[in-house]
Scaffold this active site. Structure first.
Site, PDB file in Angstrom:
ATOM      1  N   GLY A 110       0.775  -1.245   0.000  1.00 54.53           N
ATOM      2  CA  GLY A 110       0.000   0.000   0.000  1.00 54.53           C
ATOM      3  C   GLY A 110       0.800   1.285   0.000  1.00 54.53           C
ATOM      4  N   ILE A 124      12.570  12.425   1.838  1.00 50.75           N
ATOM      5  CA  ILE A 124      11.231  11.990   1.448  1.00 50.75           C
ATOM      6  C   ILE A 124      11.237  11.758  -0.063  1.00 50.75           C
ATOM      7  CG2 ILE A 124       8.786  12.648   1.369  1.00 50.75           C
ATOM      8  CD1 ILE A 124      10.006  11.990   4.217  1.00 50.75           C
ATOM      9  N   GLU A 140       6.081   2.856  10.178  1.00 47.53           N
ATOM     10  CA  GLU A 140       5.787   2.590  11.593  1.00 47.53           C
ATOM     11  C   GLU A 140       5.622   3.882  12.401  1.00 47.53           C
ATOM     12  OE1 GLU A 140       5.578  -0.753  11.617  1.00 47.53           O
ATOM     13  OE2 GLU A 140       6.756  -0.993   9.784  1.00 47.53           O
TER      14      GLU A 140
HETATM   15 MO1  MOS Z   1       4.755  -4.011   9.253  1.00 39.27          MO
HETATM   16  S1  MOS Z   1       4.126  -4.452  11.152  1.00 39.27           S
HETATM   17  O1  MOS Z   1       6.366  -3.926   9.359  1.00 39.27           O
HETATM   18  O2  MOS Z   1       3.928  -4.771   8.101  1.00 39.27           O
END
Ligand code: MOS
Length: 743
Positions: A476, A634, A710
């Site tokens: 995604g 970025i 994350e």
């Molecule tokens: Mo993630 S928890 O590194 O898909």
């Protein structure tokens, strides 16, 4: 490390997703959408007890049902050769062993697959599955975390992995003897990933020792290896295809029983088998964020210097597999406390195995730590932002190493300004908007800026495009888009001329897409492949190019030329003819640089939120979010921003809604669909403002990226909880913060 060669504006551009059109028009092919001839549909029958043995299983009625080809249980399952070996290696490397489906009569959790039914249509398989009847010898199960905390253990991995072992810096449990201290407990309930796309596999034995799977996974290479070991066949005989993933958030980082069930089924009927989990099965078969209890002890001086942090955490795992995560990590390195103690335990229960879920342990740990920081600031009558700045550390106090880069202070300043932190009152409940109580809160997040070995192949096609392949996936974040930009930037070519392919185990090695490390790992390989391609063209181009730098090589209009030197020019078609080559191709491997060891490498984020709480109903509305991240360079402002927004949505879910509940009488989840397990909807999400420091960290990798996935989530839930406290004076330490806890 050398710096990125060319910055022609491609890296950083908020380019649209290269596969956006395919996705919105339905032309993207997800794992369950491959049309294979002779396809058979499989439906799982699952255990209704949590622990014991299958006494008998009656499949006769199901076998006689219309369209049914076969029913498989432990009584007649083809043997999986790898199941005989005790130490079955897995990706990820967890202790214990994944569930060996249909291998014995043993039941380890409620919902464990006990049979699989195959039929010519999905509906007929579903109906026949309802006709399978099992009888059990039940044993007393333990699924209640709170009733079993005494059985928690140090993970066996702690012997090999020091980060899982108990940690002490300075004096152990220093807070206990301090004058100003707090000691509080925090609970993170079980959360379920619940991506829109249900876990699906099509398994196809093309020959007795040749397996192809179209599988929802975050790790095509890891899955390939796991199945090759299961079936004791050469790795190259297993093909894993994962071209598109409809969200995963971590539950594709492991191979699960339904995958092997489908492969067994395909073996049995010698036809391709499609198995798609139901939404209910997604709650207990493909991992979850484990229920975790935590305790923080904290002490500080009256003028706001931390003197001690003790962070204890205990997370749930299954009885057959040891799942661990870095729950206490942030407490070791975020603040300049001279004394830190951490203890991490796992509690095996009669449940299925958890798995990493976005921001995994760190998000759980940050809820406790960042809530406690807010509580301590309040006790000291200090602004929580000021309290964090007072304990800011310019080196890593855990590893005693310099940060590769740390621009958290910049994030804190940007965030405070954009949320309007000056409108916050130190006194809870002092700010109102009509009848709503208004509160402001913040939470800090961090996650390691990791890089793992990855390979990429780059080929200059005769039509002038460059084809790049690597066996990563895109769950995604827009991996194909980022890789296209990195290649375009490195080659100095327009992105339209780059074709990036992923999701096929036949491609060069990529690690699993997890731990916010894809751009760092695969991106480094893509960049290196593009440089190698230019070098190869330079070599083949002969003397005219011999003294050039690779970055000066220009690939355009079927010609290889040299920037600033009109005399150096080769027609690609002539070059190929002369070299007697079909096309010029290179294959490279990018590995973490040795120099990384001299630094401590993390991405950092801070989330600021404004909440409105209704004093009568206890309804919490998140009214405003400002998320600021130090994630290095970025690559794409738009897709990076999308990730941050997604993390904010996940954080609101964690803070206010998400909780999977087990009825301990049966050891079975009662939350089994999206009506009972609440996730945020559009109406729950305010405009999310995202700001990036966008300064490169060339210690991490040559692009200077650090990772976003994350930190987008880590720290968001405590920001909401802290804002709720600021609005109401009520401190909720057991998520989610539902209205009943506020009235
Ligand atoms: Mo993630 S928890 O590194 O898909």
């Amino acid at each position: 490390m050398e710096k990125a060669l060319i910055r022609n504006g491609e890296i950083g551009d908020p380019m649209n997703r290269v596969d956006g059109r395919l996705k919105v028009t339905g032309a993207a092919t997800y794992s369950g959408e491959y049309e294979l001839p002779n396809l058979v549909y499989a439906v799982l029958v699952t255990s209704t007890i949590a622990k014991g043995r299958i006494k008998s299983i009656d499949t006769k009625q199901a076998e006689r049902a219309p369209g049914v080809l076969a029913v498989i249980s432990h009584l007649n399952s083809p043997k999986v050769p790898g199941f005989a070996q005790h130490d079955h290696p897995t990706e990820p490397a967890t202790g214990g062993q994944p569930l060996r489906v249909f291998n014995s009569d043993r039941i380890y959790s409620n919902g464990q697959p006990i049979a699989v039914v195959m039929a010519d249509t999905f509906e007929r398989a579903l109906y026949a599955a309802s006709l399978v009847k099992a009888q059990y010898d039940k044993e007393q199960h333990q699924t209640d975390f709170k009733a079993n905390t005494g059985r928690a253990v140090v993970p066996s991995q702690a012997k090999k992995n020091p980060s899982m072992a108990d940690y002490t810096r300075g004096q152990a449990d220093a807070y206990k003897t301090a004058a100003i201290k707090l000691e509080e407990e925090y609970v993170m309930p079980t959360e379920v990933h619940n991506p829109m796309e249900l876990q699906t596999i099509i398994a196809h034995w093309e020959a007795a020792d040749k397996l192809t799977v179209y599988d929802k996974t975050q790790a095509v290479k890891g899955t390939q290896k796991a199945f090759a070991e299961d079936w004791d066949i050469p790795v190259e005989n297993v093909k894993v295809i994962t071209k598109f993933v409809g969200g995963a958030f971590g539950n594709g980082l492991h191979t699960w029983p339904h995958e092997t069930a489908a492969i067994i089924a395909a073996k049995k009927v010698n036809r391709p088998v499609k198995l798609m989990l139901t939404r209910e099965q997604m709650f207990f078969m493909v991992g979850y964020r484990p229920y975790t209890w935590q305790k923080i002890g904290m002490s500080a001086t009256a003028d706001g210097k931390l003197t001690g942090i003790t962070h204890e955490a205990m997370g749930q795992t299954s009885s057959y597999e040891e799942f661990t995560e870095s729950t206490v990590q942030q407490s070791k390195m975020m603040y300049a406390s001279p004394n830190v103690t951490t203890r991490y335990r796992i509690l095996p229960l009669d449940v299925s195995t958890p798995i990493w879920m976005r921001g995994p342990g760190e998000a759980t740990g940050a809820f406790a730590l960042e809530s406690a920081m807010d509580e301590m600031a309040f006790a000291l009558n200090l602004d929580p932002l000021e309290f964090r700045l007072l304990n800011y550390t310019e080196t890593d106090p855990e590893k005693n190493l310099p940060w590769s880069t740390k621009y958290l202070k910049e994030c804190l300043e940007m965030g405070a300004e954009h949320i309007g932190w000056n409108k916050r009152s130190m006194k809870p409940g002092a700010v109102r908007a009509g009848e709503w109580l208004v509160g402001y809160g913040m939470g800090v997040g961090t996650f390691g800026a990791n890089q793992r070995m990855a390979q990429a192949r780059a080929r200059l096609l005769t039509d002038g495009a460059v084809l790049i392949q690597s066996a990563t996936t895109d769950i995604g974040p827009g991996t194909g888009t980022a890789m296209t930009q990195i290649a375009a930037d490195t080659l100095g070519m327009p992105p339209e001329k780059i074709i990036f392919q992923l999701g096929d185990s036949a491609f060069p090695h990529s690690p699993s897409q997890g731990g916010s490390s894809t751009v760092s790992s695969v991106g480094s390989a893509v960049r290196a492949a593009c440089i190698a391609l230019k070098q190869k063209l330079q070599e083949l181009g002969g003397t005219a190019f011999s003294t050039a730098k690779p970055e000066d090589i220009v690939i355009k209009d079927g010609q290889i030329s040299l920037a600033g030197d009109a005399s150096a020019k080769v027609v690609y078609a002539d070059l190929l003819k002369e070299q007697n080559m079909p096309e010029v191709e290179v294959m490279v491997e990018a590995k973490p640089d040795e120099e990384r060891k001299n630094y401590s490498m993390y991405s950092f984020s801070v989330h600021f939120v404004e909440v409105h709480v209704h004093p009568v109903t206890g309804v919490v509305r998140v009214n405003k979010i400002v998320s600021c991240a130090d994630a290095g360079t970025i690559v794409n402002e738009k897709t990076a921003g999308n990730q941050m927004i997604g993390g904010a949505v996940g954080g609101i879910g964690m803070a206010l809604m998400e909780e999977a509940v087990i009825d301990h009488r049966f050891g079975r989840y009662v939350t089994k669909d999206l009506a009972e397990y609440h996730v945020p909807v559009h109406a729950d999400i305010p405009a999310v403002k995202v700001f990036f420091v966008n300064k490169p960290d060339f210690h991490v990798n040559p692009m200077g990226t650090k990772g976003i996935g994350e930190i987008a989530l880590i720290g968001m839930a405590p920001a909401v909880a802290n804002a709720v406290f600021n609005a109401t004076g009520k401190r909720i330490r057991h998520l989610p913060i539902t209205p009943d806890k506020l009235i």
